[in-house]
Scaffold this motif. Structure first.
Motif, mmCIF file in Angstrom:
data_model
loop_
_atom_site.group_PDB
_atom_site.id
_atom_site.type_symbol
_atom_site.label_atom_id
_atom_site.label_comp_id
_atom_site.label_asym_id
_atom_site.label_seq_id
_atom_site.Cartn_x
_atom_site.Cartn_y
_atom_site.Cartn_z
ATOM 1 N N LEU A 142 0.823 -1.207 0.000
ATOM 2 C CA LEU A 142 0.000 0.000 0.000
ATOM 3 C C LEU A 142 0.858 1.259 0.000
ATOM 4 C CD1 LEU A 142 -2.820 -0.961 2.542
ATOM 5 C CD2 LEU A 142 -3.019 -0.789 0.060
ATOM 6 N N ARG A 143 1.971 1.218 0.718
ATOM 7 C CA ARG A 143 2.811 2.406 0.857
ATOM 8 C C ARG A 143 3.606 2.726 -0.407
ATOM 9 N NH1 ARG A 143 5.797 0.907 6.528
ATOM 10 N NH2 ARG A 143 4.291 1.765 8.016
ATOM 11 N N GLN A 144 4.141 1.705 -1.046
ATOM 12 C CA GLN A 144 5.235 1.926 -1.984
ATOM 13 C C GLN A 144 4.877 2.792 -3.194
ATOM 14 O OE1 GLN A 144 6.635 -1.757 -3.641
ATOM 15 N NE2 GLN A 144 4.617 -2.495 -4.233
ATOM 16 N N ASN A 145 3.627 2.778 -3.625
ATOM 17 C CA ASN A 145 3.252 3.556 -4.806
ATOM 18 C C ASN A 145 2.528 4.861 -4.491
ATOM 19 O OD1 ASN A 145 4.165 1.938 -7.110
ATOM 20 N ND2 ASN A 145 2.746 0.392 -6.339
ATOM 21 N N LEU A 146 2.233 5.089 -3.212
ATOM 22 C CA LEU A 146 1.526 6.329 -2.875
ATOM 23 C C LEU A 146 2.355 7.586 -3.133
ATOM 24 C CD1 LEU A 146 -0.563 5.504 0.339
ATOM 25 C CD2 LEU A 146 -1.367 5.929 -1.990
ATOM 26 N N PRO A 147 3.657 7.593 -2.829
ATOM 27 C CA PRO A 147 4.435 8.810 -3.163
ATOM 28 C C PRO A 147 4.408 9.137 -4.655
ATOM 29 C CG PRO A 147 5.647 7.451 -1.609
ATOM 30 C CD PRO A 147 4.470 6.641 -2.058
ATOM 31 N N GLY A 148 4.494 8.117 -5.509
ATOM 32 C CA GLY A 148 4.403 8.361 -6.945
ATOM 33 C C GLY A 148 3.042 8.894 -7.345
ATOM 34 N N LEU A 149 1.990 8.321 -6.764
ATOM 35 C CA LEU A 149 0.638 8.795 -7.045
ATOM 36 C C LEU A 149 0.485 10.250 -6.627
ATOM 37 C CD1 LEU A 149 -2.324 8.332 -7.843
ATOM 38 C CD2 LEU A 149 -2.711 7.433 -5.532
ATOM 39 N N LEU A 150 1.029 10.600 -5.474
ATOM 40 C CA LEU A 150 0.967 11.987 -5.014
ATOM 41 C C LEU A 150 1.676 12.923 -5.995
ATOM 42 C CD1 LEU A 150 1.544 11.485 -1.185
ATOM 43 C CD2 LEU A 150 -0.396 12.679 -2.224
ATOM 44 N N GLY A 151 2.800 12.457 -6.507
ATOM 45 C CA GLY A 151 3.528 13.278 -7.474
ATOM 46 C C GLY A 151 2.704 13.557 -8.724
ATOM 47 N N TYR A 152 2.023 12.525 -9.230
ATOM 48 C CA TYR A 152 1.181 12.715 -10.415
ATOM 49 C C TYR A 152 0.041 13.686 -10.119
ATOM 50 C CZ TYR A 152 3.567 8.608 -12.316
ATOM 51 O OH TYR A 152 4.514 7.733 -12.781
ATOM 52 N N LEU A 153 -0.571 13.547 -8.960
ATOM 53 C CA LEU A 153 -1.707 14.407 -8.622
ATOM 54 C C LEU A 153 -1.277 15.856 -8.446
ATOM 55 C CD1 LEU A 153 -3.608 12.121 -6.073
ATOM 56 C CD2 LEU A 153 -4.218 12.579 -8.461
ATOM 57 N N LYS A 154 -0.146 16.075 -7.801
ATOM 58 C CA LYS A 154 0.313 17.441 -7.556
ATOM 59 C C LYS A 154 0.703 18.143 -8.847
ATOM 60 C CE LYS A 154 1.888 16.714 -2.808
ATOM 61 N NZ LYS A 154 3.066 16.651 -1.881
ATOM 62 N N HIS A 155 1.106 17.359 -9.848
ATOM 63 C CA HIS A 155 1.483 17.955 -11.125
ATOM 64 C C HIS A 155 0.311 17.987 -12.105
ATOM 65 C CE1 HIS A 155 5.526 17.139 -9.531
ATOM 66 N NE2 HIS A 155 5.911 18.121 -10.320
ATOM 67 N N GLY A 156 -0.861 17.638 -11.643
ATOM 68 C CA GLY A 156 -2.051 17.752 -12.473
ATOM 69 C C GLY A 156 -2.162 16.714 -13.560
ATOM 70 N N ALA A 157 -1.985 15.449 -13.210
ATOM 71 C CA ALA A 157 -2.071 14.375 -14.199
ATOM 72 C C ALA A 157 -3.445 14.384 -14.862
ATOM 73 C CB ALA A 157 -1.827 13.027 -13.518
ATOM 74 N N ARG A 158 -3.417 14.361 -16.214
ATOM 75 C CA ARG A 158 -4.672 14.371 -16.955
ATOM 76 C C ARG A 158 -4.700 13.317 -18.052
ATOM 77 N NH1 ARG A 158 -9.176 15.917 -15.699
ATOM 78 N NH2 ARG A 158 -9.695 16.494 -17.834
ATOM 79 N N ASP A 159 -3.622 13.234 -18.806
ATOM 80 C CA ASP A 159 -3.603 12.319 -19.930
ATOM 81 C C ASP A 159 -2.419 11.367 -19.811
ATOM 82 O OD1 ASP A 159 -1.363 13.875 -20.609
ATOM 83 O OD2 ASP A 159 -2.572 15.177 -21.901
ATOM 84 N N GLU A 160 -2.166 10.609 -20.860
ATOM 85 C CA GLU A 160 -1.111 9.599 -20.828
ATOM 86 C C GLU A 160 0.253 10.226 -20.597
ATOM 87 O OE1 GLU A 160 0.703 6.064 -23.698
ATOM 88 O OE2 GLU A 160 -1.250 6.947 -24.106
ATOM 89 N N ASN A 161 0.494 11.393 -21.196
ATOM 90 C CA ASN A 161 1.800 12.029 -21.072
ATOM 91 C C ASN A 161 2.042 12.622 -19.690
ATOM 92 O OD1 ASN A 161 2.468 11.462 -23.765
ATOM 93 N ND2 ASN A 161 1.446 13.324 -24.509
ATOM 94 N N SER A 162 0.977 13.017 -19.004
ATOM 95 C CA SER A 162 1.144 13.668 -17.705
ATOM 96 C C SER A 162 0.921 12.729 -16.525
ATOM 97 C CB SER A 162 0.181 14.863 -17.591
ATOM 98 O OG SER A 162 -1.170 14.429 -17.683
ATOM 99 N N GLY A 163 0.741 11.442 -16.785
ATOM 100 C CA GLY A 163 0.611 10.488 -15.694
ATOM 101 C C GLY A 163 -0.749 9.856 -15.563
ATOM 102 N N GLY A 164 -1.681 10.211 -16.435
ATOM 103 C CA GLY A 164 -3.024 9.660 -16.346
ATOM 104 C C GLY A 164 -3.046 8.149 -16.520
ATOM 105 N N LYS A 165 -2.249 7.636 -17.447
ATOM 106 C CA LYS A 165 -2.202 6.194 -17.677
ATOM 107 C C LYS A 165 -1.661 5.467 -16.454
ATOM 108 C CE LYS A 165 -0.409 2.696 -20.856
ATOM 109 N NZ LYS A 165 0.404 2.455 -22.087
ATOM 110 N N LYS A 166 -0.684 6.072 -15.807
ATOM 111 C CA LYS A 166 -0.110 5.461 -14.606
ATOM 112 C C LYS A 166 -1.135 5.398 -13.481
ATOM 113 C CE LYS A 166 3.253 3.723 -12.181
ATOM 114 N NZ LYS A 166 3.789 2.386 -12.492
ATOM 115 N N ILE A 167 -1.930 6.440 -13.337
ATOM 116 C CA ILE A 167 -2.975 6.435 -12.308
ATOM 117 C C ILE A 167 -3.995 5.346 -12.609
ATOM 118 C CG2 ILE A 167 -4.853 7.764 -11.269
ATOM 119 C CD1 ILE A 167 -3.207 10.258 -11.612
ATOM 120 N N PHE A 168 -4.328 5.165 -13.888
ATOM 121 C CA PHE A 168 -5.259 4.110 -14.269
ATOM 122 C C PHE A 168 -4.704 2.737 -13.886
ATOM 123 C CE2 PHE A 168 -7.192 1.078 -17.176
ATOM 124 C CZ PHE A 168 -8.535 1.439 -17.101
#
Length: 204
Positions: A142-168
């Protein structure tokens, strides 16, 4: 001393049950017979008392061990419940980032980041003293991927290039971890009556 513990145990257990009251009356009756029987009766009572004392000396540690086991099992279930609810909250928050077309909706960066930061903080502080190997592994997952998820959210992930695919992808990952947490909890609660078990969420 052993007799003080025996007396305390007798007050807590014997005097509140019908068999306990019967036993007390029986012991009193035997004592009265022994007193009336004189020296031989007194010797017999001494032997009888020694046997009773030995029985209590064996019974008390067994009861204490049984109580400690029950308390430890309750603690294990408490850890497992908190872990499942944390995993379930992560799944729900990630699912809420997507709309009905499976696209990332407009979200508030600060609010979403604060939610996941709070969950990560809870995971970091609530399970440090839990030595169970299965839960140690689940907490790590549960812990290991939360910092990465936070990074995507703080940078405004929307599409594949900005981290949207990773969040999916993380949505599927955390749903699997949540399933593992539920399986662990269900195993620990298998011996409980149905009314005392944790209810599986309807949307899970």
């Amino acid at each position: 001393m052993w007799y003080e513990r025996s007396w305390q145990w007798a007050k807590e257990h014997l005097t509140v049950t019908v068999p306990g009251v019967v036993l007390i009356f029986f012991a009193t009756y035997v004592l009265m017979l022994a007193v009336n029987a004189g020296e031989v009766g007194a010797s017999w009572v001494q032997t009888f008392g020694s046997l009773v004392g030995l029985g209590i000396a064996i019974w008390l540690p067994w009861q204490d061990s049984k109580r400690r086991h029950k308390e430890e099992l309750a603690r294990e279930r408490g850890y497992a419940r908190r872990l499942f609810y944390a995993a379930y909250e992560i799944c729900g928050q990630i699912a809420g980032l997507f709309d009905e077309l499976e696209l990332i909706r407009n979200y508030d960066r600060e609010v979403s980041s604060a939610i996941f930061e709070r969950i990560l903080s809870r995971l970091n502080s609530s399970f440090d003293d839990d030595p169970h190997p299965d839960r140690v592994a689940l907490v790590h997952e549960l812990r290991q991927n939360l910092p990465g998820l936070l990074g995507y959210l703080k940078h405004g992930a929307r599409d594949e290039n900005s981290g949207g695919k990773k969040i999916f992808q993380l949505r599927g990952y955390y749903r699997q971890v949540c399933n593992n947490c539920w399986s662990h909890l269900a195993q620990l609660e298998a011996d409980l009556p149905p009314a005392e078990r944790t209810m599986r969420p309807v949307d899970f």
